[in-house]
Design a protein around this motif. Structure first.
Motif, PDB file in Angstrom:
ATOM      1  N   PHE A  25       0.873  -1.170   0.000  1.00 57.58           N
ATOM      2  CA  PHE A  25       0.000   0.000   0.000  1.00 57.58           C
ATOM      3  C   PHE A  25       0.913   1.224   0.000  1.00 57.58           C
ATOM      4  CE2 PHE A  25      -2.364   3.416   1.899  1.00 57.58           C
ATOM      5  CZ  PHE A  25      -3.703   3.207   1.574  1.00 57.58           C
ATOM      6  N   VAL A  26       0.749   2.111  -0.987  1.00 56.87           N
ATOM      7  CA  VAL A  26       1.654   3.250  -1.123  1.00 56.87           C
ATOM      8  C   VAL A  26       0.872   4.553  -0.945  1.00 56.87           C
ATOM      9  CG1 VAL A  26       3.294   4.451  -2.603  1.00 56.87           C
ATOM     10  CG2 VAL A  26       3.176   1.948  -2.652  1.00 56.87           C
ATOM     11  N   ASN A  27       1.242   5.299   0.074  1.00 56.51           N
ATOM     12  CA  ASN A  27       0.575   6.561   0.420  1.00 56.51           C
ATOM     13  C   ASN A  27       1.543   7.727   0.251  1.00 56.51           C
ATOM     14  OD1 ASN A  27      -1.796   7.954   1.835  1.00 56.51           O
ATOM     15  ND2 ASN A  27      -0.057   8.608   3.083  1.00 56.51           N
ATOM     16  N   GLU A  28       1.012   8.872  -0.158  1.00 52.74           N
ATOM     17  CA  GLU A  28       1.786  10.113  -0.214  1.00 52.74           C
ATOM     18  C   GLU A  28       0.902  11.249   0.261  1.00 52.74           C
ATOM     19  OE1 GLU A  28       4.401  12.939  -3.258  1.00 52.74           O
ATOM     20  OE2 GLU A  28       2.930  11.526  -4.067  1.00 52.74           O
ATOM     21  N   TYR A  60      -1.916  13.276   1.236  1.00 59.22           N
ATOM     22  CA  TYR A  60      -3.355  13.043   1.107  1.00 59.22           C
ATOM     23  C   TYR A  60      -3.699  12.039   0.000  1.00 59.22           C
ATOM     24  CZ  TYR A  60      -3.927  17.383   3.844  1.00 59.22           C
ATOM     25  OH  TYR A  60      -3.888  18.341   4.796  1.00 59.22           O
ATOM     26  N   ARG A  61      -2.705  11.601  -0.706  1.00 60.41           N
ATOM     27  CA  ARG A  61      -2.946  10.773  -1.886  1.00 60.41           C
ATOM     28  C   ARG A  61      -2.539   9.314  -1.647  1.00 60.41           C
ATOM     29  NH1 ARG A  61      -0.570  11.987  -7.968  1.00 60.41           N
ATOM     30  NH2 ARG A  61      -1.579  10.224  -9.024  1.00 60.41           N
ATOM     31  N   VAL A  62      -3.376   8.402  -2.115  1.00 62.35           N
ATOM     32  CA  VAL A  62      -3.018   6.990  -2.158  1.00 62.35           C
ATOM     33  C   VAL A  62      -2.676   6.650  -3.609  1.00 62.35           C
ATOM     34  CG1 VAL A  62      -3.814   4.616  -1.892  1.00 62.35           C
ATOM     35  CG2 VAL A  62      -4.444   6.335  -0.189  1.00 62.35           C
ATOM     36  N   TRP A  63      -1.425   6.242  -3.847  1.00 66.72           N
ATOM     37  CA  TRP A  63      -1.018   5.882  -5.203  1.00 66.72           C
ATOM     38  C   TRP A  63      -1.616   4.546  -5.603  1.00 66.72           C
ATOM     39  CZ3 TRP A  63       1.374   8.420  -9.103  1.00 66.72           C
ATOM     40  CH2 TRP A  63       1.945   9.673  -8.815  1.00 66.72           C
ATOM     41  N   HIS A  64      -1.580   3.575  -4.730  1.00 68.05           N
ATOM     42  CA  HIS A  64      -2.222   2.295  -5.005  1.00 68.05           C
ATOM     43  C   HIS A  64      -2.261   1.460  -3.729  1.00 68.05           C
ATOM     44  CE1 HIS A  64       1.654   0.114  -5.024  1.00 68.05           C
ATOM     45  NE2 HIS A  64       2.128   1.086  -5.777  1.00 68.05           N
ATOM     46  N   GLY A  65      -3.191   0.489  -3.718  1.00 75.59           N
ATOM     47  CA  GLY A  65      -3.287  -0.425  -2.604  1.00 75.59           C
ATOM     48  C   GLY A  65      -2.287  -1.556  -2.723  1.00 75.59           C
ATOM     49  N   ALA A  66      -2.310  -2.466  -1.737  1.00 75.62           N
ATOM     50  CA  ALA A  66      -1.416  -3.629  -1.749  1.00 75.62           C
ATOM     51  C   ALA A  66      -1.959  -4.625  -2.776  1.00 75.62           C
ATOM     52  CB  ALA A  66      -1.330  -4.252  -0.366  1.00 75.62           C
ATOM     53  N   ALA A  67      -1.384  -4.606  -3.957  1.00 75.48           N
ATOM     54  CA  ALA A  67      -1.915  -5.353  -5.095  1.00 75.48           C
ATOM     55  C   ALA A  67      -1.321  -6.749  -5.202  1.00 75.48           C
ATOM     56  CB  ALA A  67      -1.638  -4.585  -6.390  1.00 75.48           C
ATOM     57  N   HIS A  68      -2.015  -7.603  -5.934  1.00 77.40           N
ATOM     58  CA  HIS A  68      -1.519  -8.925  -6.347  1.00 77.40           C
ATOM     59  C   HIS A  68      -1.159  -9.826  -5.169  1.00 77.40           C
ATOM     60  CE1 HIS A  68      -0.160  -6.145  -9.780  1.00 77.40           C
ATOM     61  NE2 HIS A  68      -1.234  -6.793 -10.221  1.00 77.40           N
ATOM     62  N   LEU A  69      -1.925  -9.731  -4.097  1.00 80.06           N
ATOM     63  CA  LEU A  69      -1.670 -10.613  -2.952  1.00 80.06           C
ATOM     64  C   LEU A  69      -2.078 -12.049  -3.239  1.00 80.06           C
ATOM     65  CD1 LEU A  69      -2.707  -8.318   0.045  1.00 80.06           C
ATOM     66  CD2 LEU A  69      -0.496  -8.537  -1.130  1.00 80.06           C
ATOM     67  N   ASP A  70      -2.746 -12.263  -4.378  1.00 79.44           N
ATOM     68  CA  ASP A  70      -3.109 -13.619  -4.794  1.00 79.44           C
ATOM     69  C   ASP A  70      -2.098 -14.227  -5.763  1.00 79.44           C
ATOM     70  OD1 ASP A  70      -3.778 -11.755  -6.703  1.00 79.44           O
ATOM     71  OD2 ASP A  70      -5.892 -12.315  -6.835  1.00 79.44           O
ATOM     72  N   ASP A  71      -0.925 -13.587  -5.934  1.00 83.98           N
ATOM     73  CA  ASP A  71       0.109 -14.163  -6.808  1.00 83.98           C
ATOM     74  C   ASP A  71       0.502 -15.561  -6.335  1.00 83.98           C
ATOM     75  OD1 ASP A  71       0.395 -12.086  -8.613  1.00 83.98           O
ATOM     76  OD2 ASP A  71       2.063 -11.140  -7.558  1.00 83.98           O
ATOM     77  N   ALA A  72       0.690 -16.490  -7.229  1.00 83.13           N
ATOM     78  CA  ALA A  72       0.425 -16.459  -8.664  1.00 83.13           C
ATOM     79  C   ALA A  72       0.065 -17.879  -9.075  1.00 83.13           C
ATOM     80  CB  ALA A  72       1.644 -15.981  -9.434  1.00 83.13           C
ATOM     81  N   LEU A  73      -0.584 -18.022 -10.220  1.00 85.22           N
ATOM     82  CA  LEU A  73      -0.914 -19.328 -10.768  1.00 85.22           C
ATOM     83  C   LEU A  73       0.178 -19.783 -11.731  1.00 85.22           C
ATOM     84  CD1 LEU A  73      -4.709 -18.887 -11.650  1.00 85.22           C
ATOM     85  CD2 LEU A  73      -3.710 -19.801  -9.548  1.00 85.22           C
TER      86      LEU A  73
END
Length: 835
Positions: free
Chosen positions: A382-385, A387-400
């Protein structure tokens, strides 16, 4: 830009000989469009290229192909070709080019093309006569039935060239939409395509603008104007006419008039560093002139005072360098000006933006890349700056596990076996940690990762930057920009990249090519990466919308491509060995695991024949070069003689033309080798100096400038980093200025423009780039773009108002790491006493 009161119309007849003969009268005036030595049609203010460039076969439609128009110095149209969709997307079919013939006798070009899957071939002929260009496509037999209503002549126009401009079609006026707003239609369940914005027999684009005005007429074929951005953000405005069914011979004909400004001459470009200069370095601007421009004798350096006055500090004659592709080049040397202050360069009526001369000019130029770019690229966090959130903690379901015998997009492929304990579609646990978004897209590309980790370690070991501006908490998967946490950021980035690499060995026992979206609908995702998947591990036993809180039946998990490659394994092991040194004392447990793994990889690889699976740039570089890097890093870490002996053996196995990729590790091994090896390295550096000096004869910038589909920033930085290590080892052989050339290049001393290729660094830098926020026409501070490309045969381009050309504008993490190293290296040479 020079202003003129009179204009002249240049006529281009685009005749698509597909089955319909059309006649019309042409203006009797001669536009002097002639085939030049570069094999395109030319007159002042207008170039028409006929298949000088071809679709990128790896990335498909890169908007550089077919019929193209360069209008008053700007490429405004491309992809003039027979296509099978109204607004083709990146991976839609395009024809094969069979043959291209240049006929100077009758001032024409003929191109033979085919769609082999449909047994559909055609010939396009362009001929300049009667005040225009006739572009025709001939069919020997009628269009195949399955292509009826689908195949047509397309010509795509750059949206940013026509933003805020109007059009008139059959007397009815309209405005080019700033943002796509339809209309759309349903073609079948789940599929849509754009409807035309307008239709008619005559279209004039930008009638109000003499630089962009183009008129296209068709006597018997309907012109359809589409907005390709309704299907994809990187789409262009598309003009199209369908091929009539049941016809052969000539079937479509357009007549195109492109206005040109009388006496038009492209404004001079003063290539210089947008950041500025150190007082003690060489300071040379490169002035780029239109071939029809008459050079002035002198240029000036002006100092800017607090009162806004401009004081001349240096004036001298410009020195002719010569011609490089389509432009003439001159140099302006102001090295003798050393007084700190704010300056600009003046050449005739052109002035640069202000820049500094200062001893600390490079001290903080790398900060945005470490402070902003790298944190934003961090996957699984999760990347915060503020007042802004750049993105959440992505791809925690990696990988098939990727399926076997599968050729994927973006240069990924899975071989005949998985080389893992897992079957295709099975979840591979433990891959949802560490790593960065590789570039403007979101995949984890191992080859890029290990290069980045290795360079970050080199930064730490050579310059020891203690800068701390970011909180990085691996346990909480949390990043907060502009919020120090007491730990050097460079160490935390090394750790983050290392976690992704070591996870692969933990999971499957070897390095893997990478992790990427399973289908194009996900791969083209623009927006917060956390919305790409549901972050729940796929379970085929569950319904597609069912979840137990940990797993779901939604098949949206990314795929891990796992085919084993010895080159990739060596490259990754090299990075792990290097990381073990940097992480020692910070994360000792991880450091020990990295070194143990790297040594195990080395021993295991030497126990069998190399695994040579190779696909594009996802399976490692040249095998001997990757093994050499691994040997050097293990030698530096362990001092073991077996690595030393193998380095000597590998010297004879690397092809001389690829040695530039190995000079840096070879030089870094010198302190651990014998005197005979040092002598060999001195010979190698002397040989490389010849190449370096030759570059100054090839182009006025003195750095490698590629002519392929990816810009030269990376090459310029590799060149300069190689020269840094060469200079440090043999300062009497190579001047430090060869280290600075690459940095000057990416800061604005390059062909085509004077913009800095590092977003947010320098007075005028890339503010529209191909990051994961490109749909917003924005940038990520500290990101480095590939920069200028040379479009065949002679046109340097880097779009500043259109982010979607990846070869010009896409950020890549390895470029960020190289940039941080190079800035610190230059600062080290110019301010050696600094900590």
């Amino acid at each position: 830009m020079k202003k003129y009161n009179f204009h002249i119309k240049i006529k281009l007849s685009i005749v698509v000989l597909l089955s319909l003969q059309i006649s019309f009268s042409l203006n009797a005036s001669d536009n002097n469009l002639k085939l030049n030595d570069f094999e395109y049609f030319e007159t002042p203010g207008l170039n028409v290229l006929i298949y000088s460039n071809w679709y990128n076969e790896n990335f498909d439609d890169s908007k550089i192909s077919g019929v193209e128009i360069i209008h008053h110095g700007v490429r405004t149209a491309t992809n003039g070709d027979v296509r099978l969709e109204p607004t083709p997307e990146q991976w839609d079919p395009f024809p094969n080019l069979i043959e291209r013939k240049i006929n100077k006798e009758d001032n024409s070009i003929e191109v033979l093309l085919e769609y082999p899957d449909y047994e559909f071939d055609f010939m396009i002929k362009a001929i300049a006569k009667e005040g225009g260009i006739f572009l025709s496509v001939n069919l020997e037999k009628p269009l195949p039935k399955e292509l009826e209503g689908h195949a047509g002549l397309n010509l795509e126009f750059l949206p940013s060239a026509y933003f805020k401009k109007a059009y008139i079609i059959d007397g009815k006026a309209g405005n080019f939409p700033l943002y796509p707003t339809g209309p759309m239609k349903i073609i079948k369940s789940g599929e849509t395509e754009p409807k035309p914005l307008a239709r008619g027999k005559q279209l004039t684009l930008a009638p109000e603008d003499p630089e962009r005005r183009i008129t296209i007429k068709s006597k018997d074929n309907e012109l359809l104007l589409y907005d390709g951005r309704n299907k994809a953000q990187n789409g262009w405005y598309v003009l199209r006419s369908l091929i009539p069914k049941g016809k052969s011979g000539k079937v479509i004909e357009w007549f195109l008039e492109a206005n040109t400004i009388t006496g038009w001459i492209r404004e001079p470009v003063i290539g210089h560093s947008q950041l500025g200069y150190h007082p003690e370095q060489k300071k040379t601007a490169v002035i780029e002139l239109d071939k029809n421009d008459k050079p002035l004798k002198t240029a000036k350096l002006l100092k800017i005072t607090e009162e806004g006055k401009f004081t001349e500090k240096h004036k001298s004659e410009i020195k002719k360098w010569g011609k490089f592709f389509r432009y003439n080049y001159f140099t302006f040397d102001f090295t003798n000006v050393k007084e700190p202050g704010l300056y600009l360069i003046e050449y005739g009526q052109v002035r640069t933006k202000p820049f500094r001369i200062a001893p600390d000019i490079y001290k903080d130029a790398w900060h945005p890349t470490l402070d902003i770019f790298f944190p934003i690229q961090m996957d699984h966090m999760f990347v915060n700056e503020a007042y802004r959130v750049w993105h959440g903690a992505a791809h925690l379901d990696d990988a098939l596990q990727a399926p076997v015998n599968h050729k994927h997009f973006d240069l990924y492929a899975q071989g005949p076996t998985t080389d893992t304990p897992y079957k295709g579609g099975e979840h591979i646990p433990g891959l949802n940690i560490g790593g960065w978004f590789d570039a403007g897209d979101y995949d984890i590309r191992t080859q890029t990762h290990y290069s980045t980790v290795t360079n970050l370690v080199l930064i730490w070991e050579n310059f020891h930057p203690k800068r701390d501006e970011t909180t990085i908490d691996q346990k909480k998967r949390y990043v907060d920009i502009h919020h120090p946490d007491g730990i050097p950021d460079i160490l935390q980035q090394i750790e983050h990249g290392t976690l992704a690499l070591i996870a692969q060995y933990r999971a499957v026992g070897h390095a893997i090519p990478g992790i990427i979206s399973s289908d194009l609908s996900q791969y083209t995702h623009l927006g917060d990466a956390v919305t790409k998947t549901d972050n729940l591990i796929y379970n085929p036993e569950l319904d597609s919308l069912e979840s137990n809180g940990y797993q779901s039946g939604t098949f949206d998990d990314r795929w891990a491509f796992t085919s084993k490659s010895s080159a990739l394994n060596y490259g990754s092991a090299a990075a792990l060995s290097a990381a073990s040194r940097a992480l020692s004392g910070y994360n000792d447990k991880l450091a020990e695991e990295c070194l143990t793994t790297a040594k195990k990889v080395w021993d295991e690889e030497h126990s069998h024949k190399p695994d040579t699976f190779k696909v594009g740039n996802t399976t490692g570089g040249l095998l001997p070069a990757e093994e050499l890097k691994c040997a050097v890093e293990l030698l530096i870490t362990t001092k073991n003689d077996k690595y030393k002996n193998r380095i000597k053996e590998l010297l004879g196995e690397i092809d001389e033309k690829w040695l530039i990729f190995s000079v840096t590790p070879l030089i870094r091994a010198i302190p651990y080798m014998d005197k005979a090896y040092e002598k060999e390295m001195k010979k190698l550096v002397q040989s490389n100096i010849k190449f370096t000096e030759e570059l100054e004869k090839r182009n006025p910038y003195g750095v490698p400038i590629p002519t392929a589909g990816w810009g030269g920033s990376g090459w310029a930085m590799l060149f300069s980093i190689t020269n840094y290590f060469s200079h440090k080892a043999f300062p009497d052989l190579i001047d430090r200025e060869y280290v600075l050339k690459g940095l000057n290049f990416i800061y604005g001393c390059h062909p085509g423009s004077d913009i800095s290729f590092v977003s947010g660094v320098g007075t005028d830098s890339k503010m529209i780039a191909y990051g994961n926020n490109r749909a917003d026409f924005s940038f990520i501070a500290g990101g480095v773009v590939p920069g200028v490309i040379i479009l065949k045969p002679d046109f340097p381009e880097n779009k500043e108002d259109w982010p979607f050309l990846w070869g010009e504008n896409e950020y890549v993490i390895s470029g960020g790491a190289s940039y941080i190293f190079l800035v610190n290296a230059v600062n080290d040479l110019l301010n050696p006493s600094e900590d």
